[in-house]
Design an enzyme around this catalytic site. Structure first.
Site, short mmCIF file in Angstrom:
data_model
loop_
_atom_site.label_atom_id
_atom_site.label_comp_id
_atom_site.label_asym_id
_atom_site.label_seq_id
_atom_site.Cartn_x
_atom_site.Cartn_y
_atom_site.Cartn_z
N TYR A 21 -11.29 3.21 14.39
CA TYR A 21 -10.64 3.41 13.17
C TYR A 21 -11.02 5.05 12.70
O TYR A 21 -9.63 5.44 13.30
CB TYR A 21 -10.90 2.11 11.51
CG TYR A 21 -10.47 2.89 10.53
CD1 TYR A 21 -9.17 2.80 10.19
CD2 TYR A 21 -11.30 4.31 9.43
CE1 TYR A 21 -8.80 3.44 8.68
CE2 TYR A 21 -10.42 4.29 8.41
CZ TYR A 21 -8.87 4.14 8.67
OH TYR A 21 -7.69 5.46 7.08
N GLY A 56 0.83 -1.03 0.23
CA GLY A 56 0.18 -0.36 -0.22
C GLY A 56 0.55 0.95 0.08
O GLY A 56 1.90 1.26 -0.44
#
Length: 272
Positions: A160, A19
């Site tokens: 998150y 990523g």
């Protein structure tokens, strides 16, 4: 001309396996930096060193940073977990672990050093939760931060958004202190990005929420489009940039601020 000034600089990239972190490490290698990587999975990049690290285990962080040693010019905090992971693991990695990596690296930094972390535009609600975030940020130890999260599940929720809010406010807080040592700290707030995490975000939030977060550009970014701003923030070219949470989201935050993106509709979709 070495505009960014990375040639022969020693840098650390956490989350270098895939990523945005992998793209950041590659960009730094191309810029001539000596890159040391940390991750939970091994990478095949041609790094100066690599250490297996689990940000849920601070002892592995301590050992890896001690192994690197020497002077460190820049730190890139790119490791993270999505909201499909257990909430406490998300907080351990995205906030407590990221903070602990930084605290271990800081003694290796001197005047001119820089730190850049990945937050998210999923943390855009930070300003509405300052008292709670400041309570968490006031806890010095890794273990204390995790204990606080265990005791406040209604604040942490899926982990998150809260972890990314914490990174933003922590960055702002640290910037005023660290700049007195000549060290800058900033973070980016990416929009949806085509990384291995994307499938997890879609599973947790649904395609409609991801589509809404891609307004007004109406496409996801690629990892390199997030890596480049990170590399800039830690470069000599950004020597007066400090304490910034930089949206890298194709104009989403600008659209929200000017009423051109309907955030309330997006949140309604997220709740349905």
């Amino acid at each position: 001309m070495d505009y960014l000034g990375y040639k022969n600089k020693r840098v650390i990239v956490s989350g270098c396996f895939s990523g945005m972190g992998e793209a950041t490490a590659r960009l730094l290698l191309e810029a001539g930096a000596e890159v040391h990587g940390l991750d939970f999975k091994e990478t095949d990049l041609g790094l100066a060193s690599f250490s297996l690290v689990d940000l849920r285990d601070p002892a592995t962080i301590d050992a890896a940073v001690a192994k690197i040693g020497g002077k460190v010019d820049a730190l890139f905090n790119c490791a993270g977990l999505p909201q499909t992971a257990p909430a406490l693991d998300v907080m351990r990695v995205n906030y407590a672990g990221t903070r602990h990596v930084t605290e271990q690296v800081l003694p290796l930094m001197s005047d001119g050093g820089a730190i850049a972390s990945i937050s998210s535009n999923g943390g855009l609600g930070w300003s509405r939760r300052m008292p709670v975030l400041m309570e968490l940020l006031g806890i010095d130890s890794y273990e204390g931060a995790v204990k606080w999260c265990e005791e406040h599940p209604d604040e942490v929720k899926e982990g998150y958004a809260f972890s990314k809010e914490a990174i933003i406010v922590w960055t702002m807080m640290q910037s005023a202190r660290l700049i007195k040592q000549g060290i800058r700290i900033n973070c980016i707030m990416p929009g949806p990005t085509e990384t291995p995490m994307m499938s997890h975000f879609k599973k947790a939030s649904g395609d409609s929420v991801i589509d809404a977060a891609m307004q007004p550009i109406n496409r996801p970014s690629i990892p390199e489009e997030q890596a480049a701003p990170l590399v800039f923030l830690n470069s000599e070219a950004a020597s007066y940039v400090n304490g910034v949470a930089l949206p890298v989201d194709g104009g989403f935050m600008g659209g929200v601020a000017t009423g051109q993106v309907d955030l309330s509709a997006m949140m309604a979709n997220a709740d349905s």
